[in-house]
Write a protein that holds these residues in place. Structure first.
Motif, PDB file in Angstrom:
ATOM      1  N   ASP A   1      33.755   8.910  82.758  1.00  0.00           N
ATOM      2  CA  ASP A   1      34.215  10.217  82.289  1.00  0.00           C
ATOM      3  C   ASP A   1      33.245  10.770  81.252  1.00  0.00           C
ATOM      4  O   ASP A   1      32.920  10.101  80.262  1.00  0.00           O
ATOM      5  CB  ASP A   1      35.617  10.082  81.696  1.00  0.00           C
ATOM      6  CG  ASP A   1      36.161  11.395  81.176  1.00  0.00           C
ATOM      7  OD1 ASP A   1      36.180  12.370  81.935  1.00  0.00           O
ATOM      8  OD2 ASP A   1      36.552  11.435  79.994  1.00  0.00           O
ATOM      9  N   GLN A   2      32.809  12.021  81.463  1.00  0.00           N
ATOM     10  CA  GLN A   2      31.835  12.649  80.568  1.00  0.00           C
ATOM     11  C   GLN A   2      32.432  12.911  79.185  1.00  0.00           C
ATOM     12  O   GLN A   2      31.764  12.715  78.165  1.00  0.00           O
ATOM     13  CB  GLN A   2      31.333  13.958  81.189  1.00  0.00           C
ATOM     14  CG  GLN A   2      30.555  13.786  82.478  1.00  0.00           C
ATOM     15  CD  GLN A   2      30.178  15.109  83.102  1.00  0.00           C
ATOM     16  OE1 GLN A   2      30.638  16.177  82.660  1.00  0.00           O
ATOM     17  NE2 GLN A   2      29.341  15.079  84.144  1.00  0.00           N
ATOM     18  N   LEU A   3      33.669  13.362  79.121  1.00  0.00           N
ATOM     19  CA  LEU A   3      34.274  13.686  77.834  1.00  0.00           C
ATOM     20  C   LEU A   3      34.444  12.430  76.975  1.00  0.00           C
ATOM     21  O   LEU A   3      34.167  12.460  75.768  1.00  0.00           O
ATOM     22  CB  LEU A   3      35.620  14.377  78.050  1.00  0.00           C
ATOM     23  CG  LEU A   3      36.395  14.752  76.789  1.00  0.00           C
ATOM     24  CD1 LEU A   3      35.579  15.695  75.911  1.00  0.00           C
ATOM     25  CD2 LEU A   3      37.740  15.372  77.138  1.00  0.00           C
ATOM     26  N   SER A   4      34.898  11.347  77.574  1.00  0.00           N
ATOM     27  CA  SER A   4      35.071  10.112  76.804  1.00  0.00           C
ATOM     28  C   SER A   4      33.740   9.637  76.232  1.00  0.00           C
ATOM     29  O   SER A   4      33.666   9.182  75.075  1.00  0.00           O
ATOM     30  CB  SER A   4      35.679   9.027  77.695  1.00  0.00           C
ATOM     31  OG  SER A   4      36.940   9.432  78.181  1.00  0.00           O
ATOM     32  N   LYS A   5      32.686   9.767  77.011  1.00  0.00           N
ATOM     33  CA  LYS A   5      31.365   9.339  76.544  1.00  0.00           C
ATOM     34  C   LYS A   5      30.879  10.205  75.383  1.00  0.00           C
ATOM     35  O   LYS A   5      30.370   9.695  74.379  1.00  0.00           O
ATOM     36  CB  LYS A   5      30.376   9.394  77.709  1.00  0.00           C
ATOM     37  CG  LYS A   5      28.956   8.978  77.344  1.00  0.00           C
ATOM     38  CD  LYS A   5      28.058   9.044  78.548  1.00  0.00           C
ATOM     39  CE  LYS A   5      26.628   8.619  78.176  1.00  0.00           C
ATOM     40  NZ  LYS A   5      26.014   9.476  77.148  1.00  0.00           N
ATOM     41  N   GLU A   6      31.045  11.529  75.467  1.00  0.00           N
ATOM     42  CA  GLU A   6      30.581  12.429  74.412  1.00  0.00           C
ATOM     43  C   GLU A   6      31.413  12.261  73.137  1.00  0.00           C
ATOM     44  O   GLU A   6      30.881  12.398  72.029  1.00  0.00           O
ATOM     45  CB  GLU A   6      30.639  13.881  74.892  1.00  0.00           C
ATOM     46  CG  GLU A   6      29.713  14.182  76.058  1.00  0.00           C
ATOM     47  CD  GLU A   6      28.253  13.951  75.715  1.00  0.00           C
ATOM     48  OE1 GLU A   6      27.878  14.141  74.529  1.00  0.00           O
ATOM     49  OE2 GLU A   6      27.479  13.583  76.624  1.00  0.00           O
ATOM     50  N   MET A   7      32.695  11.996  73.284  1.00  0.00           N
ATOM     51  CA  MET A   7      33.516  11.776  72.098  1.00  0.00           C
ATOM     52  C   MET A   7      33.112  10.488  71.383  1.00  0.00           C
ATOM     53  O   MET A   7      33.114  10.432  70.144  1.00  0.00           O
ATOM     54  CB  MET A   7      35.007  11.726  72.483  1.00  0.00           C
ATOM     55  CG  MET A   7      35.595  13.060  72.896  1.00  0.00           C
ATOM     56  SD  MET A   7      37.357  12.965  73.350  1.00  0.00           S
ATOM     57  CE  MET A   7      38.095  12.490  71.784  1.00  0.00           C
ATOM     58  N   LYS A   8      32.752   9.458  72.124  1.00  0.00           N
ATOM     59  CA  LYS A   8      32.278   8.229  71.498  1.00  0.00           C
ATOM     60  C   LYS A   8      30.954   8.446  70.784  1.00  0.00           C
ATOM     61  O   LYS A   8      30.704   7.865  69.720  1.00  0.00           O
ATOM     62  CB  LYS A   8      32.136   7.132  72.546  1.00  0.00           C
ATOM     63  CG  LYS A   8      33.461   6.633  73.091  1.00  0.00           C
ATOM     64  CD  LYS A   8      33.243   5.553  74.130  1.00  0.00           C
ATOM     65  CE  LYS A   8      34.563   5.054  74.690  1.00  0.00           C
ATOM     66  NZ  LYS A   8      34.355   4.017  75.746  1.00  0.00           N
ATOM     67  N   ASP A   9      30.116   9.306  71.329  1.00  0.00           N
ATOM     68  CA  ASP A   9      28.828   9.599  70.699  1.00  0.00           C
ATOM     69  C   ASP A   9      28.971  10.525  69.497  1.00  0.00           C
ATOM     70  O   ASP A   9      28.032  10.660  68.702  1.00  0.00           O
ATOM     71  CB  ASP A   9      27.869  10.221  71.723  1.00  0.00           C
ATOM     72  CG  ASP A   9      27.515   9.251  72.849  1.00  0.00           C
ATOM     73  OD1 ASP A   9      27.714   8.026  72.647  1.00  0.00           O
ATOM     74  OD2 ASP A   9      27.080   9.716  73.927  1.00  0.00           O
TER      75      ASP A   9
END
Length: 654
Positions: A518-526
């Protein structure tokens, strides 16, 4: 003066200075002669006495007939208590008092022997020896068993013919008068068992003037832990609003002799308001500790003892369809939820052309328990806030702001719409947004987010509840509780075949392998987007993209990858202020290529100051009335359909 064989004076006397049956005062006849010299005609005296007795006591006709048939010369009135004055030979009261005493005696006898209720003939048979006749003036004339007139003054002092008031009835019936009765009457009297009437030994205590009843107050005390929630481990009790369980309700009540239902109809479950409170309460304290503050701790604890409010959030990309679902109950009132929530916030992207119709349908679904606090739109972005009608008084004025993320501001299909207000001492911000679409346009979506948090001008007139933790470059830091939801358009960075393989392998149980892409989960972690926000664990299937009307993912030539584009995120200033109750999708609404996503939350509340502009109960009244009218019409149609179905018959040929 003539003496009877019993040694009693049989001449008519002048008791109480009354009038004899002849009608002459002082015991003299109309001719002026003395009562001692004129002989008495027993037959004439009996007839007159019987008529006078019937007129005075008003016996029924059947009783009079029966008594006359028994002995035409000896009228026998019913057994009544003898005046105590006759026993002593003195005057005693009026006729009304004597009749009243007789009725009291009869009522006491009817309580002890139900079989004797209303039986006048038995009483007439009992007094065959001595009978007392009261004249209109209060005089008494006695006759013995032989029909001889006996005056009250000629009775011996020790005779038990007239018993004292406190003497028992059993002693009276065992008196010397029984030796004149025949054996049959003796057997009748001895077979009847009568209890002595109870007489008070002393004066009764004075009644208290207070109408308060401690027993009523105790019996009707409302339990503070009203209602046990079934189906849970342990006796966990549901704490309802304090207005349902405040013990002061009954402390301030004065119970009368009415029933519990009458008391409930007089006093509501709300706390009674005292006049001095109305005089003194001004809502101008402006302090969190102020006891009289409308938004203070006392009022907050009254409605929310646990200081948590229920928030229901729904987000849905409607794909611009004109046709709305026939029923929105599954969207707002899922059957697997035990209770409805206090606030309902519905955000729509690519909404239907008729926004007013959409709002009416929402009001129709939620019914009369809720009112629309506020509604705003930005192009095809709709955001609607409903609140329980009894909580609207604790809401501040509502503000909204919009941001367009398109290069051309006239096109309002992408952007954000925010609504902010204060409830008690907690400020809320709700944002619904539609980010740039496309599988690979992650950077553009991050730009949309940054633009929104900088340009969304909220709050405007509302005071910041915690200005020390606010920044001018991020609107989400200026509110205590923030919910951001919508179509974020973040996709799964995996091809369609790989996504379907994971879905078939997990059967919708564990979404972890799928969310790893999931793109959103990855960006939120970053930390590049939605800084400080959280999301509940996802345990539902991707909500994009379906074929309209079915559960199949995109079967067109584009073969779009299923993704979690529709999300609900939240952020709070204090740790653990927001507790997630449910986070899922609504799979029964299939009029769009997106499935709605719903979330239920419990949010911590804090007392506030009365220095904010209150909404004063403002809501859309016309929308409320239209929604209720539609609910009534729908219910009537349903009942009519059931009636027609029940009255239909099937004809069969045998």
């Amino acid at each position: 003066m003539r003496m009877t064989e019993n040694g009693e004076d049989s001449s008519p006397s002048q008791p109480f200075g009354g009038v004899l049956p002849g009608g002459a005062p002082g015991g003299k006849d109309p001719g002026g002669g003395s009562g001692d010299e004129r002989p008495v005609n027993p037959t004439t005296e009996d007839n007159k006495t019987t008529k006078l007795l019937n007129d005075t006591l008003k016996f029924p006709q059947d009783v009079r007939d029966q008594s006359s048939k028994t002995s035409p010369y000896q009228p026998r009135p019913p057994l009544l208590p003898k005046p105590p004055a006759l026993l002593k030979g003195g005057n005693s009261g009026s006729v009304e008092e004597k009749v009243r005493s007789r009725r009291l005696k009869n009522s006491q006898e009817s309580l002890t022997n139900p079989a004797e209720t209303g039986s006048s003939t038995d009483s007439l048979k009992e007094d065959s020896t001595v009978t007392g006749v009261f004249t209109l003036s209060g005089a008494a004339t006695l006759r013995n068993g032989q029909g001889t007139v006996v005056g009250p003054q000629s009775a011996p002092s020790g005779s038990p013919v007239f018993r004292a008031r406190g003497q028992s009835l059993s002693e009276y019936e065992r008196g010397p008068r029984d030796h004149h009765s025949d054996p049959a009457e003796q057997r009748v009297r001895s077979s009847k068992v009568r209890l002595s009437p109870l007489q008070p030994s002393g004066p009764l205590p004075a009644l208290e003037q207070s109408l308060a009843s401690a027993s009523l107050r105790t019996a009707n005390r409302i339990d503070r832990d009203y209602g046990i929630v079934p189906g849970r481990a342990g006796p966990e009790r549901l704490h309802l609003h304090r207005n349902l369980s405040d013990s002061r309700l009954l402390d301030n009540m004065v119970s009368d002799n009415t029933s519990v239902n009458s008391m409930k109809s007089t006093f509501s479950v709300l706390n009674p308001i005292r006049p001095r409170d109305v005089r003194n309460r001004s809502f101008l304290e402006g302090s969190v500790l102020g006891s009289g503050a409308l938004l203070g701790a006392e009022e907050l604890d009254r409605y929310f003892p646990e200081r948590r409010v229920g928030i229901y959030i729904a987000t849905w990309n409607m794909q611009g369809e004109k046709g709305l679902p026939n029923n929105l109950d599954d969207l707002l009132l899922p059957t697997d939820s035990e209770f409805a929530q206090d606030f309902y916030i519905i955000g729509v992207q690519e909404g239907c052309p008729d926004r007013r119709e959409w709002e009416i349908r929402l009001q129709e679904t939620l019914g009369p328990y809720y009112v629309m606090l506020y509604a705003a739109s930005h192009g095809v972005l709709y955001l609607t806030v409903f609140v329980r009608r009894d909580l609207i008084w604790f809401c501040s004025e509502v503000e909204h702001a919009t941001v367009t993320t398109r290069i051309m501001s006239q096109i309002k299909t992408k952007g954000a719409l925010g609504i902010g207000f204060t409830f008690f001492g907690t400020s809320f911000l709700f944002i619904t947004s539609h980010f740039t679409s496309g599988d690979s346009k992650v950077y553009e979506r991050i730009l949309d987010y940054n633009k929104i948090i900088e340009a969304l001008a909220l709050p405007n007139g509302l005071p910041d509840t915690n200005p020390y933790r606010s920044t001018s470059s991020d609107v989400t830091t200026r509110f205590d509780e923030v919910f951001w939801f919508g179509d974020f358009n973040f996709r799964l960075s995996k091809d369609r075949v790989g996504v379907e393989a994971i879905l078939n392998q997990n059967q919708g149980v564990d979404m972890g392998p799928l969310l790893h892409h999931d793109q959103l989960s990855k960006e939120m972690k970053d930390g590049s987007i939605f800084k400080g926000f959280q999301e509940a664990p996802i345990q539902f299937l991707p909500t994009y993209k379906y074929d309209v009307g079915c559960d199949m993912y995109d079967t067109t030539s584009k073969q779009r990858t299923p993704s979690y584009t529709d999300r609900i995120l939240f952020r709070n200033r204090q740790v653990d202020d927001i507790k997630v109750i449910k986070y899922t999708s609504c799979s029964t609404i299939k009029t769009s290529d997106h499935r709605p996503v719903i979330g239920m939350f419990q949010v911590k509340l804090r007392p506030g100051r009365d220095n904010i502009p209150l909404g004063a109960g403002h809501f859309d009244r016309s929308l409320y009335l239209e929604g209720i009218r539609r609910r009534i019409t729908r219910e009537l149609k349903k009942r009519e359909a059931m009636k027609n179905q029940g009255s239909s018959t099937i004809c069969s040929i045998s």
